[in-house]
Design a protein around this motif. Structure first.
Motif, mmCIF file in Angstrom:
data_model
loop_
_atom_site.group_PDB
_atom_site.id
_atom_site.type_symbol
_atom_site.label_atom_id
_atom_site.label_comp_id
_atom_site.label_asym_id
_atom_site.label_seq_id
_atom_site.Cartn_x
_atom_site.Cartn_y
_atom_site.Cartn_z
ATOM 1 N N GLN A 1 -6.935 2.186 1.466
ATOM 2 C CA GLN A 1 -5.551 2.356 1.886
ATOM 3 C C GLN A 1 -4.634 2.636 0.691
ATOM 4 O OE1 GLN A 1 -4.317 2.426 4.919
ATOM 5 N NE2 GLN A 1 -6.030 1.707 6.153
ATOM 6 N N PRO A 2 -3.519 3.352 0.888
ATOM 7 C CA PRO A 2 -3.144 4.019 2.135
ATOM 8 C C PRO A 2 -3.879 5.342 2.300
ATOM 9 C CG PRO A 2 -1.468 4.406 0.485
ATOM 10 C CD PRO A 2 -2.469 3.480 -0.155
ATOM 11 N N THR B 1 0.803 -1.212 0.000
ATOM 12 C CA THR B 1 0.000 0.000 0.000
ATOM 13 C C THR B 1 0.835 1.261 0.000
ATOM 14 O OG1 THR B 1 -0.189 0.005 2.423
ATOM 15 C CG2 THR B 1 -1.930 -1.091 1.172
#
Length: 376
Positions: free
Chosen positions: A363-364, A101
């Motif tokens: 995410q992130p 991520t």
């Protein structure tokens, strides 16, 4: 392949090949010599002990990352890159999530052949593929980052661009990714202080160097029963972000994260909480910072198959939502601070409630304002 080539030289060669193939990276994986190709490609000792899983991620550019188990943590020391050590499976998942991520992007190669068309190279088991895909950057996050990159490209090329142009760029990417065509907020400067501003073809502002940019985008996959996603990010068209923006973003981020932590702590403890209570936590951070009058909307809304669903809202401002937050619900957390006629800052994430924990999706999540022109 050169007989005397070092592992570091090999990685450099691999990175060049990844860039030529327009891939973002290559993730190698092995368990008990399940992938002999990995050892040969990376020039590793094929007789080394391998009783534990390991991963090695090579980005198209930048530093590689080694993910190794503590008992065999020196296994990949001959390879260049940062070392991340795990003990149990939870730490392994956390390390993979961190890499996939924060460091990886959309197109990551593995020793995998769709439908097992080429069994000679199909070395990664289906479960590991599922695990890796579960940590991948989601489509909406990727498109928002691409929108910032498109702004940078146009600015550097001295190509005139507007809020409307970037919105159209995002809609084209929606179509390419199989997502519904939903209008989004692309706002600069004073327009960012209007929480529900949307550009139109007839009414929009140009985007120039030195502008503050807010993107708030919501849509879902174009398939039955798909659940919506709704995310807000901010950026600055420059190499560094002025303090007046960063200072306000830091307050908004604390309000966002305090609400997330409050929900997570109580769900894990099995304690009942209500939407209004979460709003109070987030709003309290902004009020104590002296900007309560500039937080002009609820902290979050219900999300379902519609972007604004009918479930519990994170609200003790527009209404007092006394409904309990229960497993299976999803909602946004999106505090904001708005200075009319100047600029506004908002950061939005989505939270899904499971039986005993929460998942922060998309995410992130953003931790600082994006300096849009920082990297070439």
């Amino acid at each position: 392949m050169h007989a005397q080539q070092s592992p570091a030289d090999r990685v450099t060669e691999i990175q060049a090949a990844l860039r030529d193939a327009k891939l973002d990276g290559w993730l190698f994986y092995d368990f008990r010599h399940s992938d002999p190709l990995a050892y040969r490609i990376l020039k590793l000792d094929e007789k080394m002990p391998a009783s534990r899983r390991w991963f090695y991620y090579i980005p198209a550019s930048g530093e590689p990352v080694k993910i190794v188990q503590s008992i065999e943590q020196f296994k990949l020391d001959s390879l260049p890159g940062e070392k991340l050590v795990f003990r149990g499976w939870r730490e392994l998942h956390a390390r993979l999530r961190e890499v996939l991520t924060k460091k990886a992007k959309a197109r990551v190669a593995m020793q995998y052949s769709p439908m097992n068309d080429i069994p000679y190279i199909s070395r990664v088991d289906a479960g590991t593929i599922e695990l890796v895909r579960s940590f991948g950057v989601d489509k909406m996050h990727r498109i928002i980052q691409e929108a910032f990159a498109e702004i940078a490209r146009r600015i550097r090329a001295d190509e005139p661009t507007t809020e409307w142009d970037i919105a159209q760029f995002m809609l084209r990417r929606y179509a390419e990714e199989g997502m519904e065509q939903e209008p989004m907020i692309v706002a600069v400067n004073a327009n960012t202080a209007n929480p529900h501003y949307m550009p139109t073809k007839e009414k929009n502002l140009p985007i120039k160097r030195g502008d503050f940019v807010l993107i708030d985008a919501a849509t879902k996959l174009n398939k039955p029963d798909a659940v919506a996603t709704d995310q807000t990010w901010t950026g600055y068209v420059g190499e560094t972000v002025p303090d007046e923006y960063s200072r306000i973003f830091n307050v908004v981020r604390e309000a966002r994260d305090s609400a997330i932590d409050f929900v997570r702590k109580n769900i894990r403890a099995g304690k009942p909480i209500r939407g209004a209570e979460v709003d109070d936590v987030s709003r309290g951070v902004i009020t104590r910072a002296g900007f309560g009058e500039q937080f002009t909307h609820r902290t979050g809304h219900s999300i379902g198959e519609e972007t604004h669903g009918n479930g519990v809202n994170i609200d003790d401002f527009e209404t007092r939502d006394s409904r309990r937050i229960t497993p299976g619900v999803c909602f946004s957390i999106e505090p904001g601070i708005y200075f009319e006629g100047k600029f506004g800052v908002r950061s939005e994430i989505n939270v899904y409630i499971s039986d005993k924990d929460i998942e922060v999706t998309g995410q992130p999540i953003q931790t600082e304002i994006i300096p849009i022109l920082k990297n070439p």
